[in-house]
Design a protein around this motif. Structure first.
Motif, mmCIF file in Angstrom:
data_model
loop_
_atom_site.group_PDB
_atom_site.id
_atom_site.type_symbol
_atom_site.label_atom_id
_atom_site.label_comp_id
_atom_site.label_asym_id
_atom_site.label_seq_id
_atom_site.Cartn_x
_atom_site.Cartn_y
_atom_site.Cartn_z
ATOM 1 N N GLU A 74 10.404 -5.761 29.034
ATOM 2 C CA GLU A 74 10.892 -4.593 29.765
ATOM 3 C C GLU A 74 11.592 -4.973 31.074
ATOM 4 O O GLU A 74 12.353 -4.177 31.626
ATOM 5 N N ASP A 75 11.350 -6.184 31.570
ATOM 6 C CA ASP A 75 11.970 -6.644 32.813
ATOM 7 C C ASP A 75 13.353 -7.247 32.595
ATOM 8 O O ASP A 75 14.064 -7.523 33.565
ATOM 9 N N LEU A 76 13.730 -7.484 31.349
ATOM 10 C CA LEU A 76 15.006 -8.122 31.042
ATOM 11 C C LEU A 76 16.166 -7.155 31.284
ATOM 12 O O LEU A 76 15.995 -5.936 31.247
ATOM 13 N N ASN A 77 17.362 -7.721 31.491
ATOM 14 C CA ASN A 77 18.533 -6.857 31.628
ATOM 15 C C ASN A 77 18.869 -6.228 30.275
ATOM 16 O O ASN A 77 18.324 -6.623 29.237
ATOM 17 N N ILE A 78 19.784 -5.293 30.278
ATOM 18 C CA ILE A 78 20.010 -4.454 29.098
ATOM 19 C C ILE A 78 20.442 -5.254 27.875
ATOM 20 O O ILE A 78 19.991 -5.003 26.753
ATOM 21 N N ASP A 111 6.217 -4.436 26.231
ATOM 22 C CA ASP A 111 5.047 -4.940 26.938
ATOM 23 C C ASP A 111 4.759 -6.415 26.633
ATOM 24 O O ASP A 111 3.843 -6.998 27.189
ATOM 25 N N LEU A 112 5.569 -6.996 25.776
ATOM 26 C CA LEU A 112 5.359 -8.385 25.362
ATOM 27 C C LEU A 112 5.902 -9.346 26.416
ATOM 28 O O LEU A 112 6.990 -9.136 26.959
ATOM 29 N N HIS A 113 5.158 -10.397 26.730
ATOM 30 C CA HIS A 113 5.621 -11.410 27.673
ATOM 31 C C HIS A 113 6.726 -12.251 27.029
ATOM 32 O O HIS A 113 6.615 -12.634 25.862
ATOM 33 N N HIS A 163 19.668 -13.133 30.200
ATOM 34 C CA HIS A 163 19.038 -12.512 31.366
ATOM 35 C C HIS A 163 19.451 -13.210 32.660
ATOM 36 O O HIS A 163 19.822 -12.549 33.644
ATOM 37 N N TYR A 164 19.401 -14.537 32.677
ATOM 38 C CA TYR A 164 19.681 -15.276 33.903
ATOM 39 C C TYR A 164 21.172 -15.334 34.225
ATOM 40 O O TYR A 164 21.536 -15.558 35.376
#
Length: 364
Positions: free
Chosen positions: A79-83, A112-114, A130-131
């Motif tokens: 959920e923290d990743l970009n779109i 919710d998965l790491h 993402h980076y």
């Protein structure tokens, strides 16, 4: 010797007091300016320090992801990743049910998965996506920090990994032009020269002979429709394996697969094409054409004959789950099944049989 009387007279003391009083506003303004300069300097130094710390943390995270696909931030979730990265994970995994329980832990959804729990090849691709965005954002905020040349350089490397040579060269040039005396300048020159000189350099270094399954389905000229007791699914054949495909099609045309049952059924895969129904027959042996490939859901692989590397037979395996237990595999690809048709494959059990297999041309 007479001593000099240095005692100030009341008149002198009054004179200094009057002068200070007369210039009080000037002194107050000057004091305010000095205080403001001190506060601004303090704020700027601390702000620059925070920016530098944040930028260096990102550099470390990118370095870890680029070198071994590891996640330095263990709290990073899908959920923290970009779109773009988030969308890729959803497309590849589909649902939490496609993930072995061991890797889910307390996760209640894909979001919710790491990220560290993702399979290595997917994790690497997702982290780069993402980076790449994170580096671009950080460059706008941290141009004046000591981490800036590293931000430029790693962004160039990510574009290089994505085979976007023109964009990679642009960021390498920034390192060279803005930091000519930095040791990264020499590295950027070397990488940019390689990028401009040979666009396939990166492929040879890191992805030599690894097939891109996202592309071959669209380029396939042949497919077969498999009719089972649960419904039909289509296999887009991997035409590059001409000998193996020709051998497979001869078995199809002879009606060999009609009436055979499925076996070796697990949450990870399902097998078929064995006349004995137990995975031990060696009908239709042929010399194999192998590819290095990241095994993924929907992939159809021809199984080897016993322990004889270099020879396959009529038996096939279909991957049902994204395989955490496997990395890069050397195998003979028969084809791939669309996610829509995989619903039929998922429903098959050991009592289901192949009713027929028919070939058809694909019009692209």
């Amino acid at each position: 010797m007479a001593t000099k009387d240095v005692t100030e007279t009341p008149e002198k003391t009054q004179s200094w007091a009057e002068k200070i009083n007369e210039n009080r506003s000037t002194y107050m303004v000057l004091g305010g300016v000095i205080l403001a300069v001190v506060l601004i300097s303090f704020w700027y130094t601390n702000n620059l320090k925070r920016k530098s710390q944040r930028a260096w943390a990102l550099v470390g995270a990118v370095s870890s992801a680029m070198s071994n696909a590891q996640v330095s931030d263990t709290s990073l979730k899908v959920e923290d990743l970009n779109i773009d990265a988030h969308k890729l994970v959803q497309q590849k995994l589909g649902s939490l049910e496609s993930i072995p329980q061991f890797f889910r832990n307390e996760a209640t959804s894909i979001d919710d998965l790491h990220v560290r729990k993702l399979p290595e090849d997917l994790r690497r691709t997702v982290l780069l996506k993402h980076y790449k965005v994170a580096l671009q954002d950080e460059i706008k905020k941290s141009k004046n920090t000591s981490a800036a040349p590293f931000l430029y350089y790693w962004l160039g490397n990510i574009y290089f990994q994505e085979r976007n040579v023109a964009e990679a060269a642009k960021w390498y040039e920034k390192v060279i032009n803005r930091y000519p005396n930095h040791f990264l300048s020499a590295e950027a020159e070397k990488d940019m020269l390689a990028a401009n000189k040979d666009q396939t350099w990166l492929d040879k270094q890191t992805y030599d002979n690894i097939e891109n399954l996202d592309d071959f389905e669209a380029n396939s000229k042949t497919s077969v429709q498999v009719t089972t007791s649960k419904g039909k699914f289509t296999i887009q054949l991997f035409d590059k394996n001409s000998k193996a495909i020709e051998n497979f099609m001869s078995l199809v045309n002879s009606g060999y697969y009609n009436g055979l049952s499925f076996y070796g059924i697990s949450p990870e895969k399902i097998s078929g094409g064995c006349s004995l129904g137990n995975g031990r027959s060696e009908i239709g042996k042929v010399q194999a054409e192998f590819q290095d490939v990241y095994v993924q859901r929907g992939l159809v692989i021809l199984e080897q004959v016993g322990n004889k590397f270099g020879e396959v037979c009529s038996r096939i395996s279909i991957t049902k789950k994204y395989p955490y237990f496997r990395g890069l595999q050397r195998c003979t690809i028969l084809g791939v099944i669309s996610e829509e048709d995989m619903a039929i494959v998922d429903s098959l059990t050991g009592v289901d049989v192949i009713l027929g297999v028919s070939a058809k041309e694909v019009s692209n």
